[in-house]
Write a protein that holds these residues in place. Structure first.
Motif, PDB file in Angstrom:
ATOM      1  N   HIS A 252      27.175  47.309  60.108  1.00 48.02           N
ATOM      2  CA  HIS A 252      28.188  46.730  60.984  1.00 48.02           C
ATOM      3  C   HIS A 252      27.684  45.413  61.596  1.00 48.02           C
ATOM      4  O   HIS A 252      28.406  44.409  61.633  1.00 48.02           O
ATOM      5  N   GLN A 253      26.443  45.434  62.050  1.00 51.24           N
ATOM      6  CA  GLN A 253      25.893  44.215  62.656  1.00 51.24           C
ATOM      7  C   GLN A 253      25.911  43.056  61.655  1.00 51.24           C
ATOM      8  O   GLN A 253      26.276  41.930  61.981  1.00 51.24           O
ATOM      9  N   ILE A 256      29.485  41.797  61.038  1.00 51.25           N
ATOM     10  CA  ILE A 256      30.114  40.891  62.004  1.00 51.25           C
ATOM     11  C   ILE A 256      29.410  39.533  62.052  1.00 51.25           C
ATOM     12  O   ILE A 256      29.983  38.563  62.526  1.00 51.25           O
ATOM     13  N   ASP A 257      28.205  39.472  61.551  1.00 51.33           N
ATOM     14  CA  ASP A 257      27.497  38.187  61.581  1.00 51.33           C
ATOM     15  C   ASP A 257      27.789  37.314  60.358  1.00 51.33           C
ATOM     16  O   ASP A 257      27.835  36.086  60.463  1.00 51.33           O
ATOM     17  N   ARG A 260      30.463  34.843  60.558  1.00 51.87           N
ATOM     18  CA  ARG A 260      30.254  33.726  61.488  1.00 51.87           C
ATOM     19  C   ARG A 260      28.971  32.967  61.165  1.00 51.87           C
ATOM     20  O   ARG A 260      28.295  32.442  62.033  1.00 51.87           O
ATOM     21  N   THR A 262      27.484  29.780  59.385  1.00 53.08           N
ATOM     22  CA  THR A 262      27.713  28.464  58.781  1.00 53.08           C
ATOM     23  C   THR A 262      29.169  28.237  58.358  1.00 53.08           C
ATOM     24  O   THR A 262      29.453  27.743  57.273  1.00 53.08           O
ATOM     25  N   GLN A 263      30.081  28.607  59.250  1.00 49.50           N
ATOM     26  CA  GLN A 263      31.495  28.544  58.879  1.00 49.50           C
ATOM     27  C   GLN A 263      32.042  27.128  58.710  1.00 49.50           C
ATOM     28  O   GLN A 263      33.135  26.946  58.180  1.00 49.50           O
ATOM     29  N   HIS A 264      31.304  26.135  59.177  1.00 51.82           N
ATOM     30  CA  HIS A 264      31.814  24.780  59.026  1.00 51.82           C
ATOM     31  C   HIS A 264      31.659  24.278  57.592  1.00 51.82           C
ATOM     32  O   HIS A 264      32.204  23.245  57.224  1.00 51.82           O
ATOM     33  N   VAL A 294      17.942  41.372  62.046  1.00 54.16           N
ATOM     34  CA  VAL A 294      17.980  40.758  63.370  1.00 54.16           C
ATOM     35  C   VAL A 294      18.830  39.495  63.279  1.00 54.16           C
ATOM     36  O   VAL A 294      18.707  38.722  62.314  1.00 54.16           O
ATOM     37  N   GLN A 295      19.685  39.311  64.246  1.00 52.08           N
ATOM     38  CA  GLN A 295      20.562  38.147  64.233  1.00 52.08           C
ATOM     39  C   GLN A 295      19.736  36.869  64.104  1.00 52.08           C
ATOM     40  O   GLN A 295      18.744  36.703  64.809  1.00 52.08           O
ATOM     41  N   GLY A 296      20.157  36.010  63.256  1.00 51.87           N
ATOM     42  CA  GLY A 296      19.404  34.786  62.995  1.00 51.87           C
ATOM     43  C   GLY A 296      18.863  34.801  61.570  1.00 51.87           C
ATOM     44  O   GLY A 296      18.744  33.764  60.931  1.00 51.87           O
ATOM     45  N   MET A 400      17.418  26.022  63.103  1.00 52.53           N
ATOM     46  CA  MET A 400      18.619  25.868  62.277  1.00 52.53           C
ATOM     47  C   MET A 400      19.881  25.673  63.096  1.00 52.53           C
ATOM     48  O   MET A 400      20.886  25.173  62.587  1.00 52.53           O
ATOM     49  N   ARG A 401      19.844  26.039  64.370  1.00 48.85           N
ATOM     50  CA  ARG A 401      21.011  25.832  65.216  1.00 48.85           C
ATOM     51  C   ARG A 401      21.045  24.416  65.785  1.00 48.85           C
ATOM     52  O   ARG A 401      22.039  23.980  66.327  1.00 48.85           O
TER      53      ARG A 401
ATOM     54  N   GLN B  36      35.066  30.180  65.137  1.00 47.27           N
ATOM     55  CA  GLN B  36      33.831  29.747  64.490  1.00 47.27           C
ATOM     56  C   GLN B  36      32.575  29.881  65.344  1.00 47.27           C
ATOM     57  O   GLN B  36      31.565  29.280  65.032  1.00 47.27           O
ATOM     58  N   TYR B  37      32.638  30.626  66.442  1.00 46.29           N
ATOM     59  CA  TYR B  37      31.406  30.774  67.209  1.00 46.29           C
ATOM     60  C   TYR B  37      30.381  31.520  66.386  1.00 46.29           C
ATOM     61  O   TYR B  37      30.676  32.537  65.771  1.00 46.29           O
ATOM     62  N   LYS B  38      29.166  30.998  66.410  1.00 43.43           N
ATOM     63  CA  LYS B  38      28.084  31.711  65.727  1.00 43.43           C
ATOM     64  C   LYS B  38      27.582  32.820  66.625  1.00 43.43           C
ATOM     65  O   LYS B  38      27.827  32.811  67.835  1.00 43.43           O
ATOM     66  N   ILE B  41      22.160  33.562  70.028  1.00 47.62           N
ATOM     67  CA  ILE B  41      20.750  33.943  69.932  1.00 47.62           C
ATOM     68  C   ILE B  41      20.112  33.608  71.276  1.00 47.62           C
ATOM     69  O   ILE B  41      20.282  32.490  71.757  1.00 47.62           O
ATOM     70  N   GLN B  67      22.743  41.736  70.410  1.00 45.86           N
ATOM     71  CA  GLN B  67      21.954  42.682  69.631  1.00 45.86           C
ATOM     72  C   GLN B  67      20.820  43.262  70.464  1.00 45.86           C
ATOM     73  O   GLN B  67      20.149  42.544  71.208  1.00 45.86           O
ATOM     74  N   PHE B  70      17.209  41.852  71.138  1.00 45.15           N
ATOM     75  CA  PHE B  70      16.919  40.731  72.032  1.00 45.15           C
ATOM     76  C   PHE B  70      16.752  41.159  73.488  1.00 45.15           C
ATOM     77  O   PHE B  70      16.528  40.330  74.361  1.00 45.15           O
TER      78      PHE B  70
END
Lengths: 490, 206
Positions: A252-253, A256-257, A260, A262-264, A294-296, A400-401, B36-38, B41, B67, B70
């Motif tokens: 699930h995590q 949902i990631d 979202r 690199t949607q541009h 892990v997110q990222g 990367m952000r 489009q929100y990422k 983190i 998450q 974090f």
């Protein structure tokens, strides 16, 4: 603690010298590029070449800047040790059309298993020279050019600068090609070249070699790739199969990631892309229970995916993977998985419980910046700013952000050439260079402004020159401090 | 600087991943919504100037990552908070069940001096989604919020901008109250680093 070991730089001595001279050159260039801005422009009229443009695709600012420092470049171009002006091929993509190298120069149609068989198109380079015999202009003396009294026709100047850059590009390309097409790739040499950026067409192969995914021995490659790809397919079939209990929270995590991520960029909005990323991330997570997803990590997938896909789709950012042959996509997906795995192996403690790797890196960053610019650290502390408040993300997502994907890819050329410590260690020095770049501005800001600024730094439009300057600075900090680790524990 | 400090209200938004924390903050501060929100983190930060009765305050909002992994860095963001917003998705039961854990986690890491009176509010987000998909009823949610200690409860759509202003209005008033209480409590209130923090947090889990 495997991460405690600091840099072993391979055959460091000549490179050290070069980098610092490179650094001097770059500082000059980058200043002017800042002044001019990084806008795309139409190449000068009368330039010989529609073909040239596709190769080159360089903003005007770069051209002038290049013209200013031709001597440095020429002096360097012929030497293996020196950084060629590779930036022209990495200009951020704004308009779709300019980007591909043109069908004749895209090097890969086949799958990556036969990178070496694709070389025929590389032979296009001599052809290119034959087409444009005047590619090597007579060198004018630098004095003539720089002289403000004389006003050389800007077109000529731009054209010759363009030509020189092209030649440099070509020379660089050939140097890479020579290393990569050897029966046994000399990894140390490939690392040395890659530090300064890898030609776009050779990047997929180079990255896979640098990561140790592709065997250096050419005769072993196709077997090894076939085995790894089959292994991936089996792995996915297993964890998604009926016999495997789905880890629903993790699934699930990721689910949902992925939408979202690199949607541009259009590529990432397609269902086929998202399904591939979902499988890659889930399999990795299941296989690495100490960290799990892990997110990222979703962000870290994209440079591989896009770079490998680009070998098959010239306009990769707009490509819908569903339209590519199934076997091709399977190969790209498997290669992405294995390369992501290799990368994450080097920074595993960033993502395990309590993220000790990141905490260490943030601490190191603070210690390092205190050495480089003590005033800045004093100011930040006085304002109540904690490094964790802004640098956590820099570590978790490897900047990367903060940078556009094209620049991240360029940064990874260098990081991968520092394997295995590029992402764990050199990255901290890059973050220091990144922060110190804004030291003057930050010192005039209060808490709120500092945080807002660092949350949204003005770096998303950065070009290759900015990146290379930053990495050169990082290299210098690393050379100065890597063996004096006491400061990092402060 | 004037002798009277500018009033700063520090607000933390917590809740499971994907419930719409970033969207709520963006809707409140910038009046916009994006698909489009990422994934956040660490934490994102925004501020907004607000009139409350006859004074103007600055709200500093930390929108945190959802998450669990974090959570260990909460300390860097929670300290000195004046109000905490707990968000869940009315279409996602698990996010609702996590509310209590988020509240406890916050109290531990923020090192709040009087946990019983610290202002929380709960937001049930995504009410714009099809009613059939909804799994947490208003009644149930309101009831749980009462059990949590009479915590104010709002249902919002960050997407359509429904009820977001209203929720943040209560946040700002409660935060201001908390801030003034803190001020009385602590003459020299300036967000100083609490050197006892680590020790205390460590001890209580033993």
């Amino acid at each position: 603690m495997p991460q405690k070991k600091y840099m072993e730089v391979p055959s460091d001595e000549p490179r050290g010298r070069n980098i610092s001279s490179y650094f001097r050159t770059l500082s000059i260039k980058s200043k002017s590029s800042d002044e001019v801005g990084l806008n795309h422009v139409v190449p000068a009229p009368g330039t010989p070449v529609s073909r040239l443009q596709t190769l080159k695709n360089s903003p005007e600012s770069h051209r002038h800047v290049g013209a200013d420092s031709d001597d440095d470049w020429n002096a360097n171009v012929d030497s293996f040790d020196s950084p060629p002006p590779k930036h022209i091929e990495h200009i951020p993509r704004r308009s779709g059309s300019v980007h591909s190298l043109g069908p004749g120069l895209v090097m890969s149609q086949a799958n990556t298993s036969g990178p070496l068989r694709r070389t025929p198109q590389l032979e296009a380079s001599p052809q290119l020279e034959a087409l444009y015999p005047s590619l090597t202009p007579a060198r004018e003396s630098p004095g003539m050019r720089a002289s403000p009294g004389r006003d050389p026709a800007p077109d000529d100047l731009a054209t010759s600068a363009q030509i020189e850059e092209l030649n440099a590009l070509n020379a660089k390309f050939l140097r890479f090609k020579k290393v990569i097409t050897a029966d046994n790739v000399n990894l140390a040499e490939l690392k040395r070249l890659s530090w300064n950026g890898i030609p776009r067409e050779l990047r997929a192969v180079s990255w896979q070699l640098l990561l140790g995914y592709l065997p250096t021995n050419a005769s072993r490659r196709s077997d090894a790739l076939a085995r790894k790809r089959a292994e991936y397919t089996d792995g996915v079939a297993q964890v998604l199969g009926a016999d495997h209990t789905r880890d629903t929270a993790m699934w699930h995590q990721i689910a949902i990631d992925v939408p979202r991520t690199t949607q541009h960029i259009k590529l990432y909005t397609y269902a086929a892309t998202q399904a591939a990323l979902q499988r890659i991330l889930y399999l990795w997570a299941v296989r690495h229970p100490a960290s799990g997803y892990v997110q990222g990590i979703n962000d870290l997938c994209t440079p591989f995916f896009q770079t490998f896909l680009a070998s098959h789709a010239p306009d990769v950012e707009l490509c819908d993977p569903a339209l590519l042959p199934r076997a091709t996509m399977d190969a790209v997906e498997a290669d992405t998985f294995w390369c992501l795995t290799k990368l994450l192996d080097t920074i595993q403690d960033n993502y395990i419980h309590e993220q000790p790797g990141i905490l260490r890196q943030v601490r190191e960053l603070e210690g390092l910046v205190a050495r480089i610019d003590a005033e800045l650290v004093v100011h930040l502390r006085a304002q109540g700013v904690e490094f964790m408040q802004f640098a956590f993300r820099w570590m978790n997502c490897l900047l990367m952000r903060e940078l556009n994907l094209e620049m991240v890819v360029r940064m990874w050329d260098t990081y991968l050439s520092e394997t295995p410590l590029g992402f764990a260690t050199f990255h901290v020095y890059v973050c220091a260079a990144f922060l110190v770049k804004f030291a003057d501005e930050l010192k005039d800001m209060e808490f709120q402004e500092v945080i807002m600024f660092l949350q949204n730094p003005p770096t998303r439009d950065w070009g290759v020159k900015n990146m290379e300057l930053m990495m050169s600075e990082a290299f210098i900090w690393q050379s100065l401090y890597k063996n004096a680790a006491a400061h990092l524990r402060a | 600087m004037s002798s009277r400090k500018k009033t700063l209200l520090k607000v933390i938004i917590l809740g499971d991943s994907g419930v719409g924390k970033t969207s709520l903050m963006q809707q409140f501060v910038n009046k916009k919504f994006s698909h489009q929100y990422k994934a956040t983190i660490g934490a994102d930060f925004l501020t907004k100037e607000l009139p409350i009765d006859d004074k103007t305050v600055t709200m500093q909002i930390w929108d945190t990552a959802g998450q669990e992994r974090f959570q260990s860095l909460g300390v860097a963001f929670y300290r000195g908070a004046d109000c905490c917003i707990l968000v869940y998705d009315v279409n996602n039961a698990k996010s609702f069940e996590s509310l209590l854990a988020w509240k406890d986690e916050f109290l531990i890491q923020a090192n709040v001096s009087l946990p019983e009176t610290f202002p929380f509010i709960v937001i049930g987000n995504k009410i714009d989604i099809d009613e059939n998909k909804r799994v947490v009823s208003y009644k149930k949610a309101a009831q749980v919020c009462q059990q949590l200690g009479n915590v104010p409860y709002f249902e919002t759509s960050a997407k359509d901008g429904i009820n977001v202003e209203e929720a943040f209005d209560v946040v700002s008033r409660n935060a201001l109250q908390q801030e003034e209480a803190n001020d009385e409590f602590n003459d020299d209130y300036n967000d100083a680093i609490n050197i006892h923090l680590d020790g205390e947090a460590g001890n209580c889990t033993c």
